[in-house]
Design a protein around this motif. Structure first.
Motif, PDB file in Angstrom:
ATOM      1  N   ASP A 133      -1.928  12.575  -9.318  1.00 36.86           N
ATOM      2  CA  ASP A 133      -2.112  13.874  -9.974  1.00 36.86           C
ATOM      3  C   ASP A 133      -0.829  14.343 -10.647  1.00 36.86           C
ATOM      4  N   VAL A 134       0.302  14.129  -9.967  1.00 40.59           N
ATOM      5  CA  VAL A 134       1.592  14.527 -10.537  1.00 40.59           C
ATOM      6  C   VAL A 134       1.871  13.747 -11.821  1.00 40.59           C
ATOM      7  N   LEU A 173       0.817  -1.218   0.000  1.00 41.84           N
ATOM      8  CA  LEU A 173       0.000   0.000   0.000  1.00 41.84           C
ATOM      9  C   LEU A 173       0.846   1.262   0.000  1.00 41.84           C
ATOM     10  N   GLY A 174       2.165   1.088   0.144  1.00 47.97           N
ATOM     11  CA  GLY A 174       3.056   2.236   0.063  1.00 47.97           C
ATOM     12  C   GLY A 174       3.498   2.808   1.389  1.00 47.97           C
ATOM     13  N   PHE A 175       3.175   2.164   2.500  1.00 43.58           N
ATOM     14  CA  PHE A 175       3.611   2.664   3.799  1.00 43.58           C
ATOM     15  C   PHE A 175       5.105   2.434   3.970  1.00 43.58           C
ATOM     16  N   GLN A 177      -6.842   6.869  15.133  1.00 41.48           N
ATOM     17  CA  GLN A 177      -5.451   6.932  14.698  1.00 41.48           C
ATOM     18  C   GLN A 177      -5.237   6.137  13.409  1.00 41.48           C
ATOM     19  N   LEU A 178      -5.823   4.933  13.367  1.00 43.37           N
ATOM     20  CA  LEU A 178      -5.711   4.114  12.157  1.00 43.37           C
ATOM     21  C   LEU A 178      -6.336   4.826  10.967  1.00 43.37           C
ATOM     22  N   HIS A 179      -7.506   5.392  11.191  1.00 41.95           N
ATOM     23  CA  HIS A 179      -8.208   6.100  10.123  1.00 41.95           C
ATOM     24  C   HIS A 179      -7.376   7.276   9.623  1.00 41.95           C
ATOM     25  N   GLY A 180      -6.767   8.003  10.548  1.00 42.15           N
ATOM     26  CA  GLY A 180      -5.955   9.153  10.167  1.00 42.15           C
ATOM     27  C   GLY A 180      -4.745   8.763   9.337  1.00 42.15           C
ATOM     28  N   MET A 181      -4.073   7.673   9.709  1.00 43.73           N
ATOM     29  CA  MET A 181      -2.887   7.233   8.973  1.00 43.73           C
ATOM     30  C   MET A 181      -3.246   6.793   7.562  1.00 43.73           C
ATOM     31  N   PHE A 182      -4.375   6.088   7.432  1.00 44.00           N
ATOM     32  CA  PHE A 182      -4.777   5.627   6.106  1.00 44.00           C
ATOM     33  C   PHE A 182      -5.312   6.773   5.256  1.00 44.00           C
ATOM     34  N   MET A 183      -5.969   7.745   5.877  1.00 44.46           N
ATOM     35  CA  MET A 183      -6.420   8.918   5.111  1.00 44.46           C
ATOM     36  C   MET A 183      -5.223   9.711   4.588  1.00 44.46           C
ATOM     37  N   LYS A 238      -2.230   8.487   3.905  1.00 41.32           N
ATOM     38  CA  LYS A 238      -1.638   7.713   2.809  1.00 41.32           C
ATOM     39  C   LYS A 238      -2.485   7.846   1.547  1.00 41.32           C
ATOM     40  N   GLN A 239      -3.800   7.865   1.700  1.00 39.19           N
ATOM     41  CA  GLN A 239      -4.682   8.046   0.555  1.00 39.19           C
ATOM     42  C   GLN A 239      -4.427   9.389  -0.122  1.00 39.19           C
ATOM     43  N   ALA A 240      -4.268  10.434   0.674  1.00 37.79           N
ATOM     44  CA  ALA A 240      -4.016  11.772   0.119  1.00 37.79           C
ATOM     45  C   ALA A 240      -2.658  11.819  -0.577  1.00 37.79           C
ATOM     46  N   GLN A 241      -1.651  11.189   0.013  1.00 36.49           N
ATOM     47  CA  GLN A 241      -0.322  11.159  -0.597  1.00 36.49           C
ATOM     48  C   GLN A 241      -0.352  10.414  -1.926  1.00 36.49           C
ATOM     49  N   THR A 242      -1.076   9.302  -1.958  1.00 39.19           N
ATOM     50  CA  THR A 242      -1.172   8.519  -3.183  1.00 39.19           C
ATOM     51  C   THR A 242      -1.914   9.288  -4.273  1.00 39.19           C
TER      52      THR A 242
END
Length: 284
Positions: A99-100, A63-65, A82-88, A90-94
């Motif tokens: 987009d790039v 997943l890219g972590f 906390q789990l939700h925040g970390m995955f959100m 990662k979702q934004a980073q991905t």
């Protein structure tokens, strides 16, 4: 621990289709320690009971972590928030990476269209870059199109000399939209700016301020100013082809322009402050 559940490191690696080096790397990161370590040989043995933990590591890695975040996810008793925040995150980073790459694909497509239409590489290469903020002493006024930049540069340099400050490099010219015809020819609304390495008070003519960091579409023009319009055309065409819009005054950055230099030796960088155009609601 049952003996038939203990596997040599090579066997454990083959079962999971990973390398022995990867298992050793996870050991160094304390992600997956060997179940048994032979004290005499240092040989590592793993247990079948460790398969679920390894699968979780591999799934999170896919997943890219990064490994430091994986260590937190598999070891700490994290709350759902906390789990939700970390995955959100990662979702934004991905999504940003997507987009790039989509923007890169658009630039490649635009380059292909140009090559197909013109049968050659573009005369001007366009580069996107994020410019840092810069402190400048500047003078904005309607100035003569011919030699106005040099005249205003001299005024600012004189002001700096009065404060015993050496002019920074490179000098800039910010071009605004207005122009008017005067007795001596065309006058343009432009701001001549010289970078500063120290703070100064400014005066009635000279303004000291910061040009904020911006995303810039840039190209480099070499030679006489007479032909610089071709570089502007290339930049405006690039904006259209790549769905960017101009969001500030274009800049001319004078990398080499000394008075004793022949026009053919001048190097001027054109910089357009840009932002991605918002998608039309009718676009899919």
């Amino acid at each position: 621990m049952k003996e038939d559940t203990i596997l040599k490191i090579g066997e454990f690696a083959r079962i999971n289709q990973i390398s022995v080096a990867t298992l050793r790397y996870y050991d160094q990161w304390d992600l997956l320690k060997p179940a048994v370590l032979d004290p005499d040989t240092g040989y590592r043995y793993y247990s079948l009971e460790q398969l679920p933990r390894l699968n979780r590591i591999l799934a999170l890695k896919e997943l890219g972590f990064p490994l430091e975040q994986i260590a937190v996810l598999i070891e700490e008793d994290l709350s759902l928030e906390q789990l939700h925040g970390m995955f959100m995150l990662k979702q934004a980073q991905t999504q940003h990476m997507i987009d790039v790459e989509q923007a890169r694909l658009s630039r490649i497509a635009a380059r292909l269209r140009y090559i197909e239409e013109e049968g050659k590489m573009p005369a001007y290469e366009i580069l996107l870059k994020q410019a840092e903020s810069i402190r400048v002493a500047s003078l904005r006024e309607f100035m003569p199109l011919q030699d106005g930049f040099k005249q205003n540069y001299h005024k600012i340099a004189t002001y700096l000399a009065q404060h015993h400050v050496q002019p920074g490099r490179p000098a800039l010219l910010l071009l605004y939209a207005r122009s008017e015809q005067g007795e001596g020819g065309l006058y343009i609304d432009a701001e001549t700016a010289i970078p500063l390495s120290t703070e100064l008070p400014g005066n009635a003519q000279i303004r000291v301020h910061t040009l904020q960091e911006q995303l810039l579409a840039c190209t480099v023009h070499t030679g006489a100013n007479l032909f610089i319009g071709q570089a502007y055309i290339a930049l405006y065409s690039w904006l259209k082809d790549n769905s960017y819009q101009l969001v500030g005054p274009p800049r001319q950055v004078y990398h080499r322009w000394e008075k004793d230099l022949s026009p053919e030796q001048q190097i001027i960088e054109l910089q357009f402050p840009v932002a991605k155009q918002a998608s039309s609601p009718h676009e899919s």
